[in-house]
Motif scaffolding. Structure first.
Motif, mmCIF file in Angstrom:
data_model
loop_
_atom_site.group_PDB
_atom_site.id
_atom_site.type_symbol
_atom_site.label_atom_id
_atom_site.label_comp_id
_atom_site.label_asym_id
_atom_site.label_seq_id
_atom_site.Cartn_x
_atom_site.Cartn_y
_atom_site.Cartn_z
ATOM 1 N N ARG A 1 134.697 -51.950 -3.530
ATOM 2 C CA ARG A 1 133.432 -52.637 -2.927
ATOM 3 C C ARG A 1 132.875 -53.702 -3.819
ATOM 4 O O ARG A 1 132.753 -54.918 -3.374
ATOM 5 C CB ARG A 1 132.396 -51.785 -2.828
ATOM 6 N N TRP B 1 129.192 -54.148 1.524
ATOM 7 C CA TRP B 1 127.781 -53.655 1.389
ATOM 8 C C TRP B 1 126.942 -53.361 2.488
ATOM 9 O O TRP B 1 126.485 -52.364 2.305
ATOM 10 C CB TRP B 1 127.120 -55.070 0.437
ATOM 11 N N ASP B 2 127.041 -54.155 3.484
ATOM 12 C CA ASP B 2 126.032 -53.762 4.550
ATOM 13 C C ASP B 2 126.388 -52.475 5.036
ATOM 14 O O ASP B 2 125.485 -51.759 5.574
ATOM 15 C CB ASP B 2 126.063 -54.975 5.609
ATOM 16 N N GLN B 3 127.463 -52.139 5.300
ATOM 17 C CA GLN B 3 127.867 -50.942 5.988
ATOM 18 C C GLN B 3 128.014 -49.594 4.958
ATOM 19 O O GLN B 3 128.299 -48.597 5.363
ATOM 20 C CB GLN B 3 129.281 -50.954 6.565
ATOM 21 N N GLY B 4 127.854 -50.057 3.911
ATOM 22 C CA GLY B 4 127.503 -48.834 2.897
ATOM 23 C C GLY B 4 126.262 -48.108 2.867
ATOM 24 O O GLY B 4 125.176 -48.648 3.153
ATOM 25 N N THR B 5 126.448 -47.047 2.490
ATOM 26 C CA THR B 5 125.164 -45.992 2.490
ATOM 27 C C THR B 5 124.171 -46.620 1.281
ATOM 28 O O THR B 5 124.259 -47.105 0.428
ATOM 29 C CB THR B 5 125.487 -44.697 2.181
ATOM 30 N N GLU B 6 122.762 -46.048 1.214
ATOM 31 C CA GLU B 6 122.075 -46.467 0.099
ATOM 32 C C GLU B 6 122.766 -45.932 -1.263
ATOM 33 O O GLU B 6 122.742 -46.355 -2.322
ATOM 34 C CB GLU B 6 120.829 -45.885 0.379
ATOM 35 N N ALA B 7 123.268 -44.861 -1.253
ATOM 36 C CA ALA B 7 123.751 -44.174 -2.563
ATOM 37 C C ALA B 7 125.028 -44.911 -2.951
ATOM 38 O O ALA B 7 125.081 -45.252 -4.067
ATOM 39 C CB ALA B 7 124.287 -42.805 -2.249
ATOM 40 N N GLU B 8 125.718 -45.623 -2.070
ATOM 41 C CA GLU B 8 126.810 -46.398 -2.449
ATOM 42 C C GLU B 8 126.595 -47.714 -2.871
ATOM 43 O O GLU B 8 126.842 -48.274 -3.807
ATOM 44 C CB GLU B 8 127.963 -46.569 -1.198
ATOM 45 N N GLN B 9 125.398 -48.267 -2.349
ATOM 46 C CA GLN B 9 124.936 -49.500 -2.778
ATOM 47 C C GLN B 9 124.363 -49.395 -4.301
ATOM 48 O O GLN B 9 124.371 -50.271 -5.106
ATOM 49 C CB GLN B 9 123.943 -49.980 -1.827
ATOM 50 N N HIS B 10 123.721 -48.152 -4.439
ATOM 51 C CA HIS B 10 123.053 -47.689 -5.600
ATOM 52 C C HIS B 10 124.093 -47.937 -6.767
ATOM 53 O O HIS B 10 123.990 -48.281 -7.596
ATOM 54 C CB HIS B 10 122.315 -46.655 -5.924
#
Length: 286
Positions: free
Chosen positions: A150, A170-179
């Motif tokens: 990513r 990014w946009d389709q990632g979860t909050e945990a993935e974005q963190h």
């Protein structure tokens, strides 16, 4: 990728998608034979769900451990791959060079990934640590894990902001993935480039790389690009190398454009054109 007179021969016999898959496997086999560590990036190396499945790839992208570069290149050239650009002139970031094979097509060999400020060997270690693999043409190819992939896609999007990579990575990632992406960017010293991808550059106005990533993510003329690159360059040696590069003609790209080895006259004409373009840009800024 610039056009090449030999490209048609690589695409005439094998569909592009199949050729690219096979080329990944070929490069991986050569890397294993040479004892060179590589990571496969983009295209068929991307895990499902991280990129628009309708997008296709026309070449191989690999990141090589910098200390293993010579071993990989020796193996590739021994098996018919020809260098078409070098690292110094292959891109503004001097991070990759292009190789061509009459059957397998293009391979972009990267020694670093633009946006990551950590030393390249350490970047490779961080991205390879998870030990992830992707089966490409029935061959297990090392790749970054899903968070690493990513981030790779987002850093690429930051300097070529088109397509849907931000949406998928990014946009389709979860909050945990974005963190987790932000945490990895921090470990790789890639926060400014990630900010460019996410339209957050205003948070890094005082960083020496701010103007560089603003240029690549938002556009600008050659004068703004060179000014930003000079500001971003670390040390006198890097600035001198940049100054020389302002008028140096990339003979590899020129050869691909002309379909033949450029003559001295060709190089002089292209150099004159670069200078004229720079002068025009300067006048337009007045």
């Amino acid at each position: 990728m610039p056009p090449d007179p030999g490209r048609a021969s690589a695409e005439a016999d094998i569909p592009t998608a199949a050729r690219v898959h096979l080329a990944h496997a070929v490069v991986q086999h050569l890397a294993e034979t040479a004892g060179a560590d590589v990571l496969h990036l983009k295209g068929p190396a991307i895990f499902s769900g991280l990129r628009d499945p309708e997008r296709t790839s026309s070449d191989v992208d690999v990141l090589v451990r910098p200390s293993h570069l010579s071993a990989l290149i020796d193996a590739m050239e021994a098996h018919g791959w020809e260098a078409r650009t070098d690292f110094e002139t292959g891109s503004p970031f001097a991070h990759a060079a292009n190789w061509w094979h009459p059957h397998w097509g293009w391979a972009d060999v990267h020694v670093s990934w633009p946006g990551a400020g950590l030393p390249a060997e350490e970047v490779f270690d961080e991205l390879a640590e998870a030990g992830a693999t992707q089966l490409i043409a029935h061959h297990a190819c090392p790749v970054p894990d899903r968070i690493g992939q990513r981030l790779i896609l987002l850093l690429h999007y930051a300097r070529t902001p088109r397509g849907s990579d931000k949406e998928w990575a990014w946009d389709q990632g979860t909050e945990a993935e974005q963190h987790a992406i932000r945490a990895l960017a921090a470990r790789l010293d890639a926060e400014v480039a990630l900010a460019a991808a996410l339209d957050e550059l205003h948070l890094h106005r005082d960083h020496p790389d701010h103007d560089l990533w603003r240029h690549f993510s938002q556009g600008g003329d050659r004068v703004s690009e060179w000014r930003a690159r000079m500001t971003s360059a670390r040390g006198v040696r890097a600035r001198v190398r940049l100054a020389l590069g302002m008028v140096r003609v990339n003979r590899g790209y020129l050869a691909m454009e002309l379909g033949r080895e450029p003559t001295r006259k060709d190089v002089r004409q292209r150099q004159r054109r670069r200078i004229q373009r720079a002068v025009a840009d300067l006048r337009a800024r007045r």
